[in-house]
Design a protein around this motif. Structure first.
Motif, short mmCIF file in Angstrom:
data_model
loop_
_atom_site.label_atom_id
_atom_site.label_comp_id
_atom_site.label_asym_id
_atom_site.label_seq_id
_atom_site.Cartn_x
_atom_site.Cartn_y
_atom_site.Cartn_z
N VAL A 177 -4.48 4.64 1.02
CA VAL A 177 -5.11 4.83 2.32
C VAL A 177 -4.52 6.06 2.99
CG1 VAL A 177 -3.48 3.22 3.39
CG2 VAL A 177 -5.62 3.75 4.56
N ILE A 178 -5.37 6.81 3.67
CA ILE A 178 -4.93 7.96 4.46
C ILE A 178 -5.42 7.76 5.89
CG2 ILE A 178 -5.18 10.44 4.85
CD1 ILE A 178 -5.34 10.82 1.83
N VAL A 179 -4.49 7.92 6.83
CA VAL A 179 -4.80 7.75 8.25
C VAL A 179 -4.75 9.12 8.92
CG1 VAL A 179 -4.16 6.61 10.41
CG2 VAL A 179 -3.79 5.45 8.20
N VAL A 180 -5.74 9.41 9.73
CA VAL A 180 -5.81 10.68 10.45
C VAL A 180 -5.39 10.44 11.90
CG1 VAL A 180 -7.28 12.60 11.18
CG2 VAL A 180 -7.68 11.48 8.96
N LEU A 214 0.82 -1.21 0.00
CA LEU A 214 0.00 0.00 0.00
C LEU A 214 0.86 1.25 0.00
CD1 LEU A 214 -2.27 -1.20 2.93
CD2 LEU A 214 -3.10 -0.88 0.60
N ARG A 215 0.22 2.34 -0.44
CA ARG A 215 0.81 3.67 -0.32
C ARG A 215 -0.01 4.40 0.75
NH1 ARG A 215 -0.44 5.44 -6.16
NH2 ARG A 215 -2.32 4.32 -5.49
N VAL A 216 0.67 4.83 1.81
CA VAL A 216 -0.03 5.35 2.97
C VAL A 216 0.31 6.83 3.17
CG1 VAL A 216 -0.45 5.10 5.45
CG2 VAL A 216 0.05 3.08 4.04
N GLY A 217 -0.72 7.63 3.36
CA GLY A 217 -0.54 9.02 3.77
C GLY A 217 -1.00 9.16 5.21
N TYR A 218 -0.34 10.04 5.95
CA TYR A 218 -0.67 10.18 7.37
C TYR A 218 -0.79 11.66 7.73
CZ TYR A 218 -0.94 8.81 12.28
OH TYR A 218 -1.38 8.58 13.55
N ILE A 219 -1.89 12.01 8.39
CA ILE A 219 -2.11 13.37 8.87
C ILE A 219 -1.81 13.37 10.36
CG2 ILE A 219 -3.78 15.24 9.12
CD1 ILE A 219 -5.32 13.96 6.75
N MET A 220 -0.66 13.88 10.74
CA MET A 220 -0.28 13.88 12.14
C MET A 220 -1.21 14.80 12.93
SD MET A 220 1.72 12.62 14.42
CE MET A 220 3.20 12.00 13.63
N LEU A 264 1.54 14.13 5.62
CA LEU A 264 0.89 15.11 4.74
C LEU A 264 0.88 16.49 5.38
CD1 LEU A 264 -2.14 12.95 3.52
CD2 LEU A 264 0.15 13.14 2.55
N ASP A 265 1.32 17.49 4.60
CA ASP A 265 1.26 18.87 5.07
C ASP A 265 0.10 19.59 4.40
OD1 ASP A 265 2.10 19.45 2.47
OD2 ASP A 265 4.18 19.80 3.07
#
Length: 899
Positions: free
Chosen positions: A725-728, A683-689, A709-710
């Motif tokens: 997938v993007i995780v918050v 997977l390619r994962v983006g994360y919003i800290m 992610l900024d």
């Protein structure tokens, strides 16, 4: 002036240093000059003292503390059962013990504002609990009660004020236990048969005169208070909004500023003006008072002359000796001139002399042992207060500076003590000396050493100075919070017998002392040694001096997740070395491997030539096939051939934020390896800290790439093309305006076929309508028992089958809690996937919900992944991997029934 080389003392020597060690970042408007002198002159008039009890940092009534300490001149301490390790962290990724260090410091910053002292018990904050029984079971009532009694016998307050009532009205189970134990401690401290080991150590029984409890009004309905018709007269209403002309603000304003120091808990508060009220209720009393009361000290003679009645003095000489002290204190206050504080010197000098005379008379009197001891306890406090007032009035300042912040055992550094004196008076500096732990070597230097500070055209010109070479022994212990030196016993910290039990931190390692003479009196000025430097943005910065290993080691990663495999697996470990020594260090590094495991190379050489130099060494670890599912540890040791073959095996972690002092924690240098059956899709994962967590690193342990992610990523990039997938992150709705502003783009990402996973948020998330369909988050909707049963509500859902088959074992070994901030009410478009609840409570189905959005998926999951994943809980990794992998699930395959 003569200058003594050094004196050595034990770490027990000064209670004040241990309970009030908050000077580095203290708020200077209250801690210097005429304002501090004015506050001290208030305190000289009284023997008033109180101890406030609660369960956590930020439980305390800071306005009450400020009113008593700043306004009435009382000695006031806050006794917190815990250091708040179980809370969340708004400012960083620290959890558990490291968060406790931050919150201890935040309490000290609050006390620096409201004027209080600080104590703790051994209790570890294991997280939110809804019942007093769980708190009592995890801690045991007796150990916590013993620590509370120890604090009372040490501080000896006249009044005890419990924040909590000991009933279910307190809410949190920790609060309830604090409320239950406080009256028990009130009585037990007075009974020498209770905890007699403390009596053998030199403490003495103590009976406080009065006990109050908080009178809460949680809503505008008066029925919610703990008042009743017969107890109305016992309610004391204190106006904490009273304006203080010396301070230029009200006590409530000060308290709000203090509360804002709890930054890790996002406790920033408005500094409201005008009348504010704290309400407390008299619960037990040994004195007669008339109702209604106007002060917690009503019925107690808290004057200096009242020492005789308080302590039971009977001899005329002892009693008569108090009157001059009271008169001197009153004259000093009445004659106080903020523009010319030095005019109070003669009165304060007389007060110091009279106080010392009274102590001498007391020791040769025929008073009872108890009366003599108690009176001397109070007079010793007055002696310190007069001496400090003399220091302030004469403008004497002692600065003690080290040429380094950190030093390794056996290596030397330089400390210079300087005395600066105001222009209006010239007291004599008789001696300058250092105090250090036993076994340290201190040598006076004949010449002033050159400074390593930033060059400046201006120089400091002191009235007296002395420099010393200081060398700790080769076996000097590393400097870290004393309660973390040993592993916990369950949910209680272990205190060594030589530790300052109950204090915030250890006393400073090095303290400078200046002996000052004014008139016929001499007094000692103390100041801890610090390292000073100039930060280009923040200006002058100071740091406490600490002992660190000559070589610090970090094994990266510190946690490794390895799937069960039938073939050899290779994983990479990078060992990072940092020199803390000015000398050259060379040697070899080896990994301590489990049986059957190998590394390539088997060892690696290093050479570090100067302090702060670093090196990185890479090892490939070969894990044999069919390694059993288990927890393994790979230790790291470095043997330095240039330091008598000494070995090093400690990792150093600094806790450093602008609003607190810096602290270091040392632990074994190792990598923990968890081997278990585990799969995850590519997977390619983006994360919003969000507010700070370690979940991105946990995802990387799954051998997936993660992009943080900024704002530009969220607002302009093609999210669907870049990510599966993007995780918050947790609390993102509170701390990431760019997340809130681009929420619709994230929902569109899911509708286009992506998976959007939102970890726990606060109620504002649903109030702002950020969820795709209507829902509500309950602030108290949580499952606090980490062992609570979990029921799969949708056994056929692929999230329980792909790529990992979820079983009952996946809910084993969780830490602290199951979930927090669950959905309570939610739209039918959501499907509840899991149910878990605490005993004797209704079902909670909003801890993990799923909604189909267009071609994609949406999860709101308030299960505590931010705790479980950094702990390496296998089931948490398998469950989270399934959520991440859902977009790769082949819907043509029929799912199997969950076991």
């Amino acid at each position: 002036m003569s200058i003594a080389a050094a004196i050595i003392i034990s770490p027990f020597a000064r209670l004040v240093e241990r309970t009030s060690a908050h000077s580095e970042n203290s708020f200077r408007q209250y801690d210097a000059g005429a304002v501090k002198l004015g506050l001290l002159l208030r305190r000289l008039q009284t023997t008033a003292s109180a101890m406030h009890t609660g369960a956590h940092p930020d439980d305390e009534d800071s306005a009450l503390i400020a009113t008593l300490a700043r306004g009435q001149g009382a000695r006031v301490a806050y006794l917190s059962l815990t250091r708040g390790e179980g809370g969340q962290n708004r400012i960083g990724a620290e959890r558990a013990e490291t968060l406790g260090v931050i919150r201890t410091e935040e309490l000290l910053q609050a006390r620096a504002i409201d004027g209080g002292d600080q104590f703790f018990t051994r209790a570890y904050d294991f997280g939110f609990t809804k019942t007093v029984d769980e708190a009592a079971a995890k801690w045991g009532e007796r150990p916590v009660l013993a620590d509370m009694v120890r604090a009372l016998r040490t501080y000896r307050p006249l009044v005890i004020i419990s924040r909590f009532t000991g009933t279910t009205a307190d809410g949190h189970g920790h609060h309830q236990l604090a409320g239950r134990l406080t009256p028990l401690a009130f009585r037990a401290a007075a009974d020498p048969a209770q905890f007699p080991e403390q009596i053998k150590e030199g403490l003495h029984a103590w009976q406080a005169r009065k006990l109050y409890v908080g009178n809460f009004r949680r809503t505008n309905d008066a029925k919610t208070s703990n008042n009743d018709a017969t107890g109305a007269a016992k309610i004391l209403h204190l106006n904490t909004g009273r304006f203080d002309s010396l301070l230029g603000r009200s006590y409530y304003e000060m308290a709000a500023e203090g509360r804002s120091q709890h930054k890790s808990q996002e406790m920033g508060a408005l500094e409201l003006r005008g009348e504010q009220t704290s309400e407390i209720k008299l619960s037990e009393s040994f004195v007669q008072t008339s109702a209604p009361e106007s002060s917690v000290f009503d019925g107690i003679d808290i004057s200096v002359n009242g020492i005789a009645q308080l302590t039971g003095l009977r001899q005329l000489a002892s009693i008569a000796a108090l009157s001059p002290i009271a008169s001197d204190a009153q004259r000093a206050l009445e004659g106080f001139n903020v523009f010319a504080p030095f005019r109070s010197i003669s009165t304060l000098d007389a007060g110091l002399r009279h106080t010392r005379d009274a102590r001498r008379i007391l020791q040769t009197s025929g008073e009872s042992t108890d009366a003599r001891r108690e009176a001397d306890f109070l007079l010793a406090i007055k002696e310190r207060e007069f001496a400090e007032a003399l220091q302030l009035a004469s403008g004497v300042r002692l600065d003690v500076l080290a040429d380094t912040e950190t030093v390794a055992p056996g290596e030397s550094f330089t400390v210079t003590a300087r005395v600066f004196i105001g222009d209006d008076v010239r007291p004599e500096v008789k001696e300058l000396r250092l105090r250090a732990p036993e076994g340290w070597r201190i040598e006076r230097l004949s010449e002033q050493p050159t400074t390593n500070e930033t060059p400046s055209a201006r120089r400091e010109r002191a009235q007296a100075s002395a420099s010393f070479r200081v060398t700790p022994p080769i076996d000097a212990p590393l400097t870290q919070p004393y309660w973390l030196r040993q592993p916990r016993e369950g949910d209680l910290f272990r205190w060594a017998t030589d530790a300052p039990r109950g204090a915030p931190f250890d006393a400073p390692l090095i303290t400078g002392e200046a002996e000052i003479t004014i008139g016929d009196n001499s007094f000692i000025v103390n100041q801890k040694a610090q390292y000073r430097y100039a930060d280009a943005v923040r200006g002058e910065m100071r740091r406490d001096v600490g002992i660190v290993p000559a070589l610090a080691i970090q094994s990266t990663p510190d946690l490794m997740i390895v799937p069960t495999a039938r073939e050899d697996l290779t994983r990479r470990i990078v060992v990072r070395l940092t020199s803390n020594s000015p000398r050259e260090i060379s040697g070899t590094v080896k990994l301590q491997l489990p049986v059957g495991w190998k590394s390539q190379p088997t060892q690696a050489s290093f050479t570090l030539k100067s302090k702060s130099e670093r090196a990185s060494l890479a090892f490939n670890v070969l894990i044999p096939p069919l390694a059993q599912n288990a927890l393994y540890k790979i230790g790291v040791t470095a043997t330095a051939v240039t330091t008598d073959e000494r070995t090093f095996d400690k990792t150093e972690r600094a806790i450093d934020y602008p609003h607190i002092n810096t602290h270091r924690i040392f632990s074994a240098a190792e990598t923990v390896v968890r081997v278990f059956d585990f799969k995850v899709a590519r997977l390619r994962v983006g994360y919003i800290m969000g507010s700070g967590d370690e979940v991105p690193e946990a995802i990387r342990r799954m051998n997936l790439e993660v992009t943080l992610l900024d704002e530009d990523d969220l607002s302009t990039s093609d999210l669907a093309a870049r990510f599966d997938v993007i995780v918050v992150g947790v609390r993102a709705s509170q701390v990431r305006a760019d997340f809130v502003g681009n929420n619709n783009r994230l929902l569109d990402f899911a509708r286009a076929g992506g998976t959007l996973i939102v970890q726990y948020q606060r109620p504002d998330y649903t109030m702002r309508k950020l969820a795709p369909f209507p829902a509500e988050i309950g602030a108290s909707a949580r499952t606090t028992d980490e062992r609570a049963p979990v029921t799969i509500l949708e056994p056929a859902h692929p999230v329980f089958h792909f790529p990992n088959e979820i079983t009952r074992e996946d809910w084993q070994g969780w830490a602290q809690e199951r979930s927090l901030y669950n959905f309570t009410n939610f739209d039918p478009h959501y499907t509840a996937l899991l149910e878990s609840h605490d005993a004797n409570e209704p079902a909670q189905t909003g801890g993990e919900v799923y909604a189909s959005l267009g071609r994609g998926h949406y999860f709101y999951t308030s299960y505590s992944w931010f705790r479980q994943l950094p702990e390496g809980v296998p089931g948490a990794y398998r469950l989270f991997a399934n959520m991440l992998s859902l977009s790769k699930y082949d819907s043509s395959k029929q799912p199997r029934a969950a076991r």
